[in-house]
Design a protein around this motif. Sequence first.
Motif, mmCIF file in Angstrom:
data_model
loop_
_atom_site.group_PDB
_atom_site.id
_atom_site.type_symbol
_atom_site.label_atom_id
_atom_site.label_comp_id
_atom_site.label_asym_id
_atom_site.label_seq_id
_atom_site.Cartn_x
_atom_site.Cartn_y
_atom_site.Cartn_z
ATOM 1 N N PRO A 223 -5.110 0.121 6.560
ATOM 2 C CA PRO A 223 -5.874 -0.975 5.958
ATOM 3 C C PRO A 223 -7.353 -0.728 5.703
ATOM 4 O O PRO A 223 -7.894 -1.183 4.691
ATOM 5 N N ASP B 268 -7.388 1.463 2.487
ATOM 6 C CA ASP B 268 -6.704 1.000 1.273
ATOM 7 C C ASP B 268 -6.208 -0.430 1.482
ATOM 8 O O ASP B 268 -5.408 -0.699 2.383
ATOM 9 N N ASP B 269 -6.665 -1.334 0.633
ATOM 10 C CA ASP B 269 -6.282 -2.746 0.736
ATOM 11 C C ASP B 269 -4.800 -2.977 0.473
ATOM 12 O O ASP B 269 -4.275 -4.056 0.776
ATOM 13 N N SER C 161 -3.221 -3.986 3.622
ATOM 14 C CA SER C 161 -3.954 -4.970 4.440
ATOM 15 C C SER C 161 -2.987 -5.967 5.080
ATOM 16 O O SER C 161 -3.311 -6.590 6.096
#
Length: 249
Positions: A157, A160-161, A164
């Motif tokens: 997370p 890199d979203d 998430s």
Amino acid sequence: MAMNFSEEEKKKMLEDDSEIYQKREDGLDANNGELKKLKGRQKREYFRQYYMGTVAVIVVVAILAVLFFKNAVEKKPQCALYIAIEDDVLDEEKVTDFEKAVEKYLNIDGEKEYVKIDNGTDSKQVQTYIYSGIIDVVIASEDTYKTRAKEGCMMEPSADDTVSFYKDYDKDKQFFCEYVSGEDVRESEKTANEAESADGKTYNFGLYLDGSEKYTKSLGGLVKKPVIGITATSKHKEEAVQFIKWMMK
């Protein structure tokens, strides 16, 4: 200077029956009716001798042109999601049925796209596939998954979203481990598996899949505490996210 022949010389030349003055008769002249005189078998032989080679070339060229056009127009189905399952031995029929179930869930048109579940590729090949961007999702035992994550093969997370959503699950469902850089490995003088991160930080690289009925019942998975996550090189992130959320239900 122009050459002048006497009348006697001209007559002699016209009457000369040497080969250079005779009309060639080694072939049939279609214009003077010779071809029409041939019977059925003779006509077929004539056609075979003078035209069959040309016709064969034309036919071959035509076939190749049709095949080329057909391949250019018809697009082969593309992989919409590639899932690698390691450390487990699954029934092929169950895998096939599960692929169809995933396609249905993701609303994938089977004529244009497909889902691939790979359960037979060795560890080194899986690693190569990850580096090449072929594999989107990995399901493996804790130890194997930890190796992938430590090498930076899996998303987390803070970097890199896309993943998430890992944070939406309970802490006991989140898989954490260190990321070991190449510099960490060089400084420790150990193998990548044995080396530790210099800063000692851990990252959420995936989710525990234990308790998932889709994995244990639908797929027949036997790994006691499998971990699932998205590769850092995934080309189908949206589908991968949907798949993991579906598996976690």
